[in-house]
Design a protein around this motif. Structure first.
Motif, PDB file in Angstrom:
ATOM      1  N   GLY A 194       0.796  -1.222   0.000  1.00 29.12           N
ATOM      2  CA  GLY A 194       0.000   0.000   0.000  1.00 29.12           C
ATOM      3  C   GLY A 194       0.822   1.261   0.000  1.00 29.12           C
ATOM      4  N   THR A 195       2.146   1.125  -0.021  1.00 26.86           N
ATOM      5  CA  THR A 195       3.042   2.284   0.003  1.00 26.86           C
ATOM      6  C   THR A 195       4.113   2.110  -1.074  1.00 26.86           C
ATOM      7  OG1 THR A 195       4.776   1.423   1.472  1.00 26.86           O
ATOM      8  CG2 THR A 195       2.761   2.268   2.513  1.00 26.86           C
ATOM      9  N   SER A 196       4.978   3.139  -1.187  1.00 26.71           N
ATOM     10  CA  SER A 196       6.147   3.039  -2.066  1.00 26.71           C
ATOM     11  C   SER A 196       7.415   2.839  -1.246  1.00 26.71           C
ATOM     12  CB  SER A 196       6.267   4.299  -2.929  1.00 26.71           C
ATOM     13  OG  SER A 196       6.340   5.457  -2.110  1.00 26.71           O
ATOM     14  N   ARG A 197       7.264   2.502   0.010  1.00 25.56           N
ATOM     15  CA  ARG A 197       8.411   2.327   0.909  1.00 25.56           C
ATOM     16  C   ARG A 197       9.146   1.033   0.574  1.00 25.56           C
ATOM     17  NH1 ARG A 197       8.167   0.793   7.337  1.00 25.56           N
ATOM     18  NH2 ARG A 197      10.440   0.630   7.654  1.00 25.56           N
ATOM     19  N   MET A 198      10.388   1.173   0.135  1.00 24.80           N
ATOM     20  CA  MET A 198      11.203   0.005  -0.212  1.00 24.80           C
ATOM     21  C   MET A 198      11.743  -0.666   1.059  1.00 24.80           C
ATOM     22  SD  MET A 198      11.487  -0.333  -3.626  1.00 24.80           S
ATOM     23  CE  MET A 198      13.073  -1.102  -3.921  1.00 24.80           C
ATOM     24  N   LEU A 199      11.577  -1.990   1.121  1.00 28.02           N
ATOM     25  CA  LEU A 199      12.100  -2.764   2.246  1.00 28.02           C
ATOM     26  C   LEU A 199      13.380  -3.499   1.886  1.00 28.02           C
ATOM     27  CD1 LEU A 199       8.743  -4.330   3.516  1.00 28.02           C
ATOM     28  CD2 LEU A 199       9.945  -2.328   4.444  1.00 28.02           C
ATOM     29  N   PHE A 200      13.499  -3.903   0.621  1.00 30.32           N
ATOM     30  CA  PHE A 200      14.658  -4.695   0.188  1.00 30.32           C
ATOM     31  C   PHE A 200      14.576  -4.827  -1.328  1.00 30.32           C
ATOM     32  CE2 PHE A 200      17.079  -8.810  -0.140  1.00 30.32           C
ATOM     33  CZ  PHE A 200      18.216  -8.440   0.565  1.00 30.32           C
ATOM     34  N   GLN A 201      15.711  -5.063  -1.945  1.00 30.61           N
ATOM     35  CA  GLN A 201      15.733  -5.368  -3.374  1.00 30.61           C
ATOM     36  C   GLN A 201      16.695  -6.518  -3.619  1.00 30.61           C
ATOM     37  OE1 GLN A 201      17.311  -2.543  -6.554  1.00 30.61           O
ATOM     38  NE2 GLN A 201      15.081  -2.373  -6.915  1.00 30.61           N
TER      39      GLN A 201
END
Length: 596
Positions: A194-201
């Motif tokens: 629900g957000t654009s907050r990146m947690l990991f790639q």
């Protein structure tokens, strides 16, 4: 009860025995056999296709661990979230927007959505690399919008998820250092849903795929929501062709079996029936571990393999105490023949008898699989009042039947003249020849009869016409002679008694049976209808009848492919006091139950 029937009907299997030879099992460092189940894939046997974005929701809200699975399916951790993160989404690394997607009827990330919440595929990579997730996370914590990435074996710190290179360049100028980067076609990003907050790639090319292990606490009973169902175990995400995501549930063998039997059989059915189902399900998956290997997993979650929905949803359709007990009490046990894993097909019901797999699938039942020759089933009919598929009726006018067959490419420009039905000695229709008014004909094999005629099983008559073998033999003793070990005993069951395993003595049940020294189970034969091998009636093979008329009424029983174990029959046998091993021996004569 109605819900149970719907579950069972939906779970009738369309097995195929001509699969590649089974590969060696994969065992993790704890000694557990691991199974890869496809949950989203381009395979036609997986209801959910490849995804732009895949959503997880942790039932316990204790965060996620990121990493990959090694060759033995051990989870190798590369990073983790805080324990407060409950919902996460895995996205392919393209510009995706969050919102309501009408084609999926839910909120998700997609290139087809226009919204203010966007996860772009351009990033600013800060200078340097890091030896651990902790050191990279520490560096990222000091920069707004920064996150940790694992790119081809190296920890990096990246900033932002921009929709264009020019936006990334603007951010780079503001940061004063770094380079503009993207990922390969195999890259994936993990964001807080629900957000654009990146947690990991994650991007390791085609070498390994991202894995997520829900819960950072290591709790054993974690259940995670994915696509409407809860699952144990972990998840793997792979962009196999550089496009959308294939999603795979990595789960232990016994957890897999727990997620099968409650959907393939009523979750509150008798314990011994569920144990027999567990035996079949466990044996099937171990024998078919490479069935869908080209798609990146072992087994599909549908009737193309076995129906699997993990721990179910919120409608009490997942494992019950009884089904969990059935799996626990048979853990590690499989069905073998001559030392090899047996083929263990099963379906809802047979309407009176299973069939020789050679006549349906072309299976070698002379040497390789003699336990799939078919048996008469005197027990299943006890539950006809609970089985919505037995008996059944399908009626056509001549014109309607013509249309039904023409839709499948037969009889173009003509009409049905008559049908020739060939019956096996067990009373099942193993071939239909359709004769057309123009003098031509089509021959329909046993494996295609159900689809061509729109019927539930291959056990039926048409317009009341069938073979003599469609009339089942009497199963009551009465005053008929009985046959034991090839010897005829006059007077039937009069004066005879049954002794139970506990030593209780009583008159014989209405449908008595015999257990041999090897453990095989069969109906007691009467002198008036002495059975052949496996208790089947000695009716002539390949009896053919001809039917014609202005209407064609199919009256039959059963639902499924007519091979192996009848689930309603197993239910009825369990109610008669049979144990799971006796049920298995009845439907698969000559097999052995052993530890895998």
């Amino acid at each position: 009860m109605r819900k149970r029937f719907m579950q069972l009907a939906a779970a009738a299997l369309a097995f195929c025995l001509s699969v590649p030879s089974a590969k060696a099992v994969t065992t993790n460092h704890s000694g557990e056999i691991m199974i890869r189940v496809g949950l989203a894939s381009s395979s036609t046997h997986v209801p959910t296709g490849e995804l732009e974005a895949a959503h997880l929701e942790n039932e316990y809200g204790a965060g996620y661990r990121f990493g990959y699975y090694d060759s033995n399916l051990n989870f190798v951790e590369l990073g983790r979230t805080s324990s407060e993160i409950k919902k996460a989404a895995v996205l392919k690394t393209e510009n995706l927007y969050y919102g309501y997607l009408s084609t999926l009827r839910k909120n998700t990330y997609s290139a087809s959505i226009n919204s203010d919440i966007m996860v772009g595929c351009w990033h600013v990579q800060l200078s340097g690399s890091y030896s651990s997730f902790e050191t990279a996370a520490t560096a990222a914590s000091g920069v707004n919008g920064a996150f940790v990435a694992w790119i081809k074996g190296e920890y990096q710190v990246r900033v932002g998820a921009y929709g264009s290179k020019s936006e990334a360049e603007t951010a780079l100028n503001s940061l004063g250092q770094g380079t503009i980067v993207g990922t390969s076609a195999y890259g994936v990003s993990i964001v807080e849903t629900g957000t654009s907050r990146m947690l990991f790639q994650y991007d390791n090319g085609s070498s390994t795929a991202l894995a997520i292990q829900p819960d950072v606490t290591g709790a054993k009973e974690v259940q995670t929501w994915f696509s409407g169902y809860k699952y144990r175990g972990g998840f793997q995400y792979q962009r196999r062709t550089g496009g959308n995501l294939t999603v795979v549930n990595i789960v232990t063998l016994e957890d897999y079996v727990n997620g099968v039997i409650c959907f393939e059989m009523g979750r509150e059915w008798p314990l011994e029936a569920l144990k027999a189902q567990a035996m079949c399900a466990r044996t099937y998956v171990l024998k078919n571990l490479n069935k869908h290997n080209s798609y990146g997993f072992d087994i599909c979650p549908s009737t193309g393999c076995q129906v699997y929905h993990g721990m179910g949803d919120d409608s009490d359709n997942g494992p019950s105490e009884t089904s969990l007990q059935a799996v626990a009490e048979t853990a590690g046990m499989v069905v073998r023949y001559n030392g090899k894993l047996a083929e263990t097909p099963y379906s809802s019901s047979f309407g009176g008898a299973s069939e020789d797999a050679k006549l349906v699938w072309g299976t070698d039942t002379d040497v390789e699989c003699p336990y799939l020759r078919g048996v008469e089933d005197p027990y299943e009919a006890d539950l006809n009042d609970r089985n919505p598929r037995s008996p059944w009726t399908v009626s056509y006018t001549s014109a309607q039947l013509t249309q039904q067959l023409q839709k499948q490419g037969m009889g173009t420009g003509t009409s049905v003249d008559r049908l020739d039905l060939t019956y096996s000695k067990l009373g099942n229709v193993i071939q239909v020849v359709v004769h057309w008014a123009n003098g031509k004909s089509n021959t329909i094999s046993a494996s295609n009869i159900r689809k061509r005629f729109g019927v539930d099983a291959i056990r039926f008559t048409v317009n009341g016409v069938g073979a003599g073998s469609t009339t089942p033999p009497s199963q009551s003793g009465g005053n008929q002679d009985i046959v034991i070990n090839g010897s005829t005993i006059s007077g039937g069951l009069d004066g005879k008694y049954a002794i139970s395993g506990s030593g209780m003595v009583s008159p014989p049940v209405e449908k008595p049976y015999i257990i041999t020294g090897t453990g095989s189970v069969s109906a007691l034969e009467t002198g008036g209808n002495v059975g052949g091998s496996n208790g089947s009636s000695s009716q002539p093979t390949n009896e053919t009848v001809t039917v014609s008329g202005s209407t064609y009424t199919f009256n039959g029983g059963g639902f499924g492919h007519q091979l192996g174990m009848s689930q309603f029959g197993a239910n009825a046998m369990a109610r008669h006091g049979f144990t799971y091993d006796q049920i298995i021996s009845f439907y698969y004569p000559g097999v052995k139950i052993e530890h895998f």
